[in-house]
Design a protein around this motif. Structure first.
Motif, short mmCIF file in Angstrom:
data_model
loop_
_atom_site.label_atom_id
_atom_site.label_comp_id
_atom_site.label_asym_id
_atom_site.label_seq_id
_atom_site.Cartn_x
_atom_site.Cartn_y
_atom_site.Cartn_z
N VAL A 243 0.83 -1.22 0.00
CA VAL A 243 0.00 0.00 0.00
C VAL A 243 0.86 1.26 0.00
CG1 VAL A 243 -1.98 -1.16 1.07
CG2 VAL A 243 -0.30 0.00 2.54
N ALA A 244 2.08 1.14 0.54
CA ALA A 244 3.00 2.29 0.52
C ALA A 244 3.72 2.40 -0.82
CB ALA A 244 4.01 2.17 1.65
N ALA A 245 4.24 1.28 -1.32
CA ALA A 245 5.02 1.29 -2.55
C ALA A 245 4.16 1.60 -3.77
CB ALA A 245 5.73 -0.05 -2.74
N ALA A 246 2.87 1.26 -3.70
CA ALA A 246 1.98 1.46 -4.85
C ALA A 246 1.77 2.93 -5.18
CB ALA A 246 0.63 0.81 -4.58
N LEU A 247 1.94 3.79 -4.19
CA LEU A 247 1.76 5.24 -4.41
C LEU A 247 3.09 5.99 -4.39
CD1 LEU A 247 -1.46 5.94 -2.29
CD2 LEU A 247 -1.27 5.34 -4.72
N TYR A 248 4.16 5.25 -4.63
CA TYR A 248 5.51 5.82 -4.61
C TYR A 248 6.17 5.59 -5.96
CZ TYR A 248 10.38 6.52 -3.05
OH TYR A 248 11.68 6.95 -2.90
N ASP A 249 6.81 6.60 -6.51
CA ASP A 249 7.40 6.50 -7.84
C ASP A 249 8.79 5.85 -7.83
OD1 ASP A 249 5.23 7.62 -9.10
OD2 ASP A 249 5.96 9.67 -8.86
N GLY A 250 9.43 5.83 -6.67
CA GLY A 250 10.78 5.29 -6.60
C GLY A 250 10.80 3.82 -6.23
N ASP A 251 11.94 3.35 -5.75
CA ASP A 251 12.13 1.97 -5.30
C ASP A 251 11.59 1.84 -3.88
OD1 ASP A 251 13.00 -0.50 -4.47
OD2 ASP A 251 15.10 -0.20 -5.04
N GLY A 252 10.60 0.97 -3.69
CA GLY A 252 9.97 0.81 -2.39
C GLY A 252 10.94 0.42 -1.28
N TRP A 253 12.09 -0.13 -1.65
CA TRP A 253 13.08 -0.48 -0.63
C TRP A 253 13.59 0.77 0.10
CZ3 TRP A 253 14.01 -4.83 1.75
CH2 TRP A 253 15.17 -4.97 2.51
N ASP A 254 13.37 1.93 -0.50
CA ASP A 254 13.77 3.18 0.15
C ASP A 254 13.14 3.31 1.53
OD1 ASP A 254 15.16 3.81 -2.14
OD2 ASP A 254 13.69 5.26 -2.89
N PHE A 255 11.92 2.77 1.70
CA PHE A 255 11.26 2.82 3.01
C PHE A 255 11.97 1.90 4.01
CE2 PHE A 255 7.36 3.35 0.16
CZ PHE A 255 7.47 4.73 0.14
N LEU A 256 12.56 0.81 3.48
CA LEU A 256 13.21 -0.16 4.36
C LEU A 256 14.62 0.26 4.74
CD1 LEU A 256 11.52 -2.71 5.10
CD2 LEU A 256 10.85 -1.81 2.88
N ASP A 257 15.32 0.92 3.84
CA ASP A 257 16.69 1.33 4.19
C ASP A 257 16.71 2.69 4.90
OD1 ASP A 257 16.57 3.36 2.26
OD2 ASP A 257 17.82 2.29 0.81
N GLY A 258 15.51 3.28 5.04
CA GLY A 258 15.39 4.51 5.81
C GLY A 258 15.67 5.78 5.05
N SER A 259 15.92 5.66 3.75
CA SER A 259 16.24 6.87 2.98
C SER A 259 15.01 7.71 2.66
CB SER A 259 16.97 6.50 1.68
OG SER A 259 16.18 5.66 0.87
N LYS A 260 13.82 7.08 2.71
CA LYS A 260 12.56 7.79 2.47
C LYS A 260 11.51 7.38 3.50
CE LYS A 260 13.74 9.98 -1.35
NZ LYS A 260 13.77 11.45 -1.49
N GLN A 261 10.61 8.30 3.79
CA GLN A 261 9.48 8.01 4.67
C GLN A 261 8.21 7.93 3.84
OE1 GLN A 261 9.87 7.44 8.08
NE2 GLN A 261 12.03 7.54 7.47
#
Length: 379
Positions: A104-122
């Motif tokens: 549900v988070a990655a579906a509305l994000y244009d970048g790589d969803g792993w960004d949420f996991l490595d902490g580079s994006k919220q």
């Protein structure tokens, strides 16, 4: 005490509650039903979901594995984007629900969803999410965190956002009837360690939080003592409720929290594939021994309030070990297939991920992690 507590997830608890999902999902929404290996087609859950969603436009995505992988989940992200999905319904255990939080988070994000996991994006926005729990363990059905694995790099990381709280969670204990002993034991251990991570630290001023944690721990210990009744509705109902309360966020509000067992356990799972609960069981007893000076006051309290044992904090650790072993969960890493690089792999991964000062006081260093692992490997 100084905290904010917020939990927006509506809980529908009890037999036959799957039909209640229609009260939370507008028929105008296009729904993606996400599940795992197909057990929901054997225990009747899939048919109940299908009946409840009659008249809805919905698709399905299956194959979310235990310790859900980025690689699998990104296939579902593509479906959500291509099909313009409006609502995700997770049907399964913690892995399916965690994976769906990523979706549900990655579906509305244009970048790589792993960004949420490595902490580079919220997470800035997310699709609405609902959950039907089939395997009690992680409490993911009513919390805001998720753990995702990246197979290509042997990483297992977590992220959290209030935007990924499920809007509702159906907890129907009757669907647990097809779970095997390993799944039930894992669920019990998982919930017990979750509670310990928020309780076995150092004394705090909250009588309510300690009392609540002790009630959960006593309940789980009681279930272990009555393991022979694990096939009964009453036993399974209690496990489902206890596991939910262990990690819905409340018992950790305003009190010190540890989570070092989880951080070490995540790396073990990433490298060697142990079930989440198995990785916790092979770490926690030795972590408690290495950090016993910091934790002895709460261990004494736990001995008195949970195990009804004499004032000996070392015996409390043995009681925890015995509880896990009595339901078939080993407490030694040597019980599993690993290699001679365990200590090197785990400590290096923790260092890479910036986890060099773990625990409630930030004093579980990499040399202490190495000692913990060494103790767990010894026969």
């Amino acid at each position: 005490m100084n905290y904010t507590y917020f939990n927006p997830t509506a809980i529908e608890f009890g037999s036959g509650k799957i039909s209640s999902i229609v009260n939370y999902i507008d028929k105008k929404l296009k729904v993606l039903v996400v599940y795992g290996g197909g057990s929901i087609k054997k225990n009747g859950v899939y048919d109940q979901v299908k009946t409840a969603l009659e008249g809805y436009t919905w698709l399905e995505f299956s194959g979310v594995e235990p310790n859900p992988s980025l690689e699998t989940l990104n296939k579902a992200v593509k479906i959500i984007k291509d099909e313009k999905i409006d609502f995700v319904l997770a049907v399964g255990g913690g892995s399916v629900i965690d994976g769906s939080k990523y979706l549900v988070a990655a579906a509305l994000y244009d970048g790589d969803g792993w960004d949420f996991l490595d902490g580079s994006k919220q997470v800035q926005k997310a699709l609405p999410l609902g959950a039907i729990l089939t395997l009690p363990a992680t409490g993911s059905e009513s919390n805001a965190t998720a753990v995702i694995s990246k197979k290509s790099t042997n990483e297992k990381r977590y992220f959290g956002s209030p935007l990924v709280y499920p809007k509702f969670a159906v907890l129907d204990p009757s669907v647990m009837i097809t779970l095997d002993d390993r799944q039930l034991a894992n669920g019990l251990v998982d919930a017990f360690v979750h509670t310990c991570e928020q309780y076995l630290t150092y004394p705090n001023s909250s009588l309510l939080h300690d009392g609540y944690s002790q009630t959960i721990l006593k309940g789980l210990h009681n279930l272990s003592l009555n393991w022979e009744n694990r096939r009964t509705a009453l036993w399974q109902e209690n496990l489902m409720l206890l596991a939910n309360q262990a990690l819905n966020g409340f018992i950790g509000s305003g009190v010190p929290q540890d989570w070092a067992t989880h951080m070490i356990g995540h790396e073990i799972t990433a490298f060697y594939g142990l079930d989440h609960a198995q990785s916790l069981a092979v770490v926690q007893p030795y972590l408690l021994r290495v950090m016993i000076e910091d934790k002895k006051e709460k261990l004494l309290q736990m001995g008195k309030e949970v195990f009804n044992m004499p004032q000996n904090y070392e015996i409390v650790i043995e009681a925890i070990e015995f509880m896990y072993q009595s339901i078939g969960v080993p407490t030694k890493l040597s019980a599993y297939k690993t290699d001679n690089k365990v200590i090197q792999n785990i400590t290096k991964a923790l260092e890479t991920h910036g986890m060099t000062a773990l625990g409630e006081k930030g004093n579980i260093t990499l040399d202490k992690v190495a000692k913990i692992l060494e103790m767990s490997i010894k026969n």
